[in-house]
Design a protein around this motif. Structure first.
Motif, PDB file in Angstrom:
ATOM      1  N   HIS A  43      42.608  17.690  20.671  1.00 18.95           N
ATOM      2  CA  HIS A  43      42.951  18.281  21.968  1.00 18.95           C
ATOM      3  C   HIS A  43      44.386  17.927  22.352  1.00 18.95           C
ATOM      4  O   HIS A  43      45.119  18.766  22.905  1.00 18.95           O
ATOM      5  CB  HIS A  43      41.989  17.803  23.046  1.00 18.95           C
ATOM      6  CG  HIS A  43      42.358  18.248  24.431  1.00 18.95           C
ATOM      7  ND1 HIS A  43      42.505  19.563  24.771  1.00 18.95           N
ATOM      8  CD2 HIS A  43      42.643  17.537  25.555  1.00 18.95           C
ATOM      9  CE1 HIS A  43      42.852  19.662  26.047  1.00 18.95           C
ATOM     10  NE2 HIS A  43      42.950  18.440  26.546  1.00 18.95           N
ATOM     11  N   GLU A  84      36.706  22.033  30.326  1.00 18.79           N
ATOM     12  CA  GLU A  84      36.824  20.863  29.446  1.00 18.79           C
ATOM     13  C   GLU A  84      35.506  20.099  29.519  1.00 18.79           C
ATOM     14  O   GLU A  84      35.165  19.550  30.561  1.00 18.79           O
ATOM     15  CB  GLU A  84      37.987  19.955  29.876  1.00 18.79           C
ATOM     16  CG  GLU A  84      39.356  20.612  29.851  1.00 18.79           C
ATOM     17  CD  GLU A  84      40.495  19.651  30.182  1.00 18.79           C
ATOM     18  OE1 GLU A  84      40.228  18.418  30.214  1.00 18.79           O
ATOM     19  OE2 GLU A  84      41.617  20.120  30.399  1.00 18.79           O
ATOM     20  N   THR A 162      29.555  19.483  22.832  1.00 17.63           N
ATOM     21  CA  THR A 162      29.818  20.909  22.639  1.00 17.63           C
ATOM     22  C   THR A 162      29.855  21.648  23.975  1.00 17.63           C
ATOM     23  O   THR A 162      29.247  21.221  24.958  1.00 17.63           O
ATOM     24  CB  THR A 162      28.751  21.556  21.749  1.00 17.63           C
ATOM     25  OG1 THR A 162      27.477  21.443  22.396  1.00 17.63           O
ATOM     26  CG2 THR A 162      28.690  20.893  20.380  1.00 17.63           C
ATOM     27  N   ARG A 170      32.638  27.212  22.068  1.00  7.02           N
ATOM     28  CA  ARG A 170      34.092  27.151  22.227  1.00  7.02           C
ATOM     29  C   ARG A 170      34.654  25.749  21.939  1.00  7.02           C
ATOM     30  O   ARG A 170      35.811  25.629  21.550  1.00  7.02           O
ATOM     31  CB  ARG A 170      34.463  27.567  23.657  1.00  7.02           C
ATOM     32  CG  ARG A 170      34.025  28.979  24.026  1.00  7.02           C
ATOM     33  CD  ARG A 170      34.874  30.041  23.387  1.00  7.02           C
ATOM     34  NE  ARG A 170      36.244  29.977  23.888  1.00  7.02           N
ATOM     35  CZ  ARG A 170      36.635  30.552  25.036  1.00  7.02           C
ATOM     36  NH1 ARG A 170      35.775  31.238  25.777  1.00  7.02           N
ATOM     37  NH2 ARG A 170      37.895  30.464  25.412  1.00  7.02           N
ATOM     38  N   GLN A 171      33.867  24.731  22.194  1.00  9.88           N
ATOM     39  CA  GLN A 171      34.306  23.365  21.912  1.00  9.88           C
ATOM     40  C   GLN A 171      33.247  22.642  21.099  1.00  9.88           C
ATOM     41  O   GLN A 171      32.050  22.788  21.352  1.00  9.88           O
ATOM     42  CB  GLN A 171      34.541  22.573  23.204  1.00  9.88           C
ATOM     43  CG  GLN A 171      35.786  22.956  23.981  1.00  9.88           C
ATOM     44  CD  GLN A 171      36.016  22.023  25.155  1.00  9.88           C
ATOM     45  OE1 GLN A 171      35.494  22.258  26.246  1.00  9.88           O
ATOM     46  NE2 GLN A 171      36.787  20.965  24.957  1.00  9.88           N
ATOM     47  N   ARG A 172      33.694  21.860  20.136  1.00  7.51           N
ATOM     48  CA  ARG A 172      32.793  20.982  19.379  1.00  7.51           C
ATOM     49  C   ARG A 172      33.589  19.765  18.923  1.00  7.51           C
ATOM     50  O   ARG A 172      34.661  19.876  18.337  1.00  7.51           O
ATOM     51  CB  ARG A 172      32.181  21.684  18.175  1.00  7.51           C
ATOM     52  CG  ARG A 172      31.344  20.731  17.293  1.00  7.51           C
ATOM     53  CD  ARG A 172      30.552  21.465  16.236  1.00  7.51           C
ATOM     54  NE  ARG A 172      29.431  22.190  16.819  1.00  7.51           N
ATOM     55  CZ  ARG A 172      28.224  21.649  17.042  1.00  7.51           C
ATOM     56  NH1 ARG A 172      27.993  20.374  16.739  1.00  7.51           N
ATOM     57  NH2 ARG A 172      27.262  22.372  17.559  1.00  7.51           N
ATOM     58  N   THR A 205      38.312  15.246  26.693  1.00  5.71           N
ATOM     59  CA  THR A 205      37.673  16.413  26.089  1.00  5.71           C
ATOM     60  C   THR A 205      38.147  16.647  24.662  1.00  5.71           C
ATOM     61  O   THR A 205      39.312  16.362  24.342  1.00  5.71           O
ATOM     62  CB  THR A 205      37.953  17.665  26.945  1.00  5.71           C
ATOM     63  OG1 THR A 205      37.098  18.735  26.552  1.00  5.71           O
ATOM     64  CG2 THR A 205      39.406  18.124  26.818  1.00  5.71           C
ATOM     65  N   GLY A 208      39.614  22.822  21.836  1.00  3.19           N
ATOM     66  CA  GLY A 208      38.942  24.106  22.056  1.00  3.19           C
ATOM     67  C   GLY A 208      38.927  24.568  23.490  1.00  3.19           C
ATOM     68  O   GLY A 208      38.269  25.562  23.810  1.00  3.19           O
ATOM     69  N   VAL A 209      39.633  23.874  24.378  1.00  3.03           N
ATOM     70  CA  VAL A 209      39.644  24.276  25.791  1.00  3.03           C
ATOM     71  C   VAL A 209      40.190  25.699  25.914  1.00  3.03           C
ATOM     72  O   VAL A 209      40.960  26.160  25.076  1.00  3.03           O
ATOM     73  CB  VAL A 209      40.484  23.305  26.644  1.00  3.03           C
ATOM     74  CG1 VAL A 209      39.929  21.898  26.548  1.00  3.03           C
ATOM     75  CG2 VAL A 209      41.950  23.325  26.235  1.00  3.03           C
TER      76      VAL A 209
END
Length: 233
Positions: A43, A84, A162, A170-172, A205, A208-209
């Motif tokens: 990030h 986030e 996630t 979108r986030q992992r 976070t 992938g934000v």
């Protein structure tokens, strides 16, 4: 000096306390919300920053907290509203100048949370060297799920984290990817402020934000900890 601390002397009714549900039973009264900036390397890179920076902190007001499942409004003054997903640490015991070896003794539990951000305002603040308050501490900027007591789940140092938007991931990341782990973060923060029971710490976070729009459904999950969900109204 105030002539009395009697509630009857208040010039208008005091705001209701901010509380979060606790897994099993009970309510956790929220005092302050602290946030850790730049705590996952990927990030940090996606935001164009240096991964070697020490931890730094900003905060949100307690009444920015939104309980799990409730909608949040798309805020004014932004055209770039970001999600986030973060591990939230709930402090259950006062402490100051803590060592890393004793930090976890002050943790009541953990939750999944969302650090919602006006990214365009944050970018402008960074460029001019101004505070992030209006980018991070606005109304309804901290949806947080049910708190899982550490007595039930322990102190998770690894596990998937996630976030999906409208069912698409979108986030992992993994909690083990944190640059500054929970004991280190608590110890560091406690050298700047006296931590109190009721404080929350949002711990950063993974990569992938991204931006959301009205009517988007956000669903976050942290392995062993729990979930958080909201819809953008």
């Amino acid at each position: 000096m105030p002539r009395s601390s009697n509630v009857a002397d208040l010039v208008f009714p005091a705001p209701l306390p901010v509380v979060l549900p606790v897994q099993g039973e009970g309510l956790f009264p929220v005092r302050r919300v602290y946030c850790v900036g730049r705590n996952y390397a990927e990030h940090i890179r996606e935001m164009g920053n240096d991964v070697r920076d020490p931890p730094f902190f900003f905060d949100k007001p307690a009444d920015a907290v939104v309980t799990n499942g409730n909608p949040i409004a798309y805020p004014s003054q932004t055209a770039d509203f970001h999600f986030e997903i973060e591990l939230v640490v709930a402090i259950g015991r006062d402490g100051v100048d803590l060592g890393e070896h004793e930090a976890l003794d002050h943790v009541f539990g953990y939750a999944a949370g969302l650090d919602m951000t006006r990214r365009d305002i944050q970018a402008a603040a960074k460029k001019s060297g101004r505070p992030w308050t209006m980018a991070k501490g606005f109304d309804q900027s901290a949806p947080i799920g049910t708190i899982a007591p550490a007595s039930a789940i322990g102190h998770p140092a690894r596990g998937a984290i996630t976030l999906s938007v409208n069912g698409a991931e979108r986030q992992r990341g993994d909690l083990s990817e944190q640059i500054w782990n929970v004991p280190e973060t608590i110890a560091c923060l406690s050298r700047f402020v006296a931590l109190k029971a009721g404080d929350l710490i949002m711990t950063g976070t993974p990569a992938g934000v991204g931006a959301v729009r009205r009517r988007d459904v956000l669903e976050g999950a942290i392995e062993r900890v729990g979930t958080v969900a909201t819809v953008i109204a």
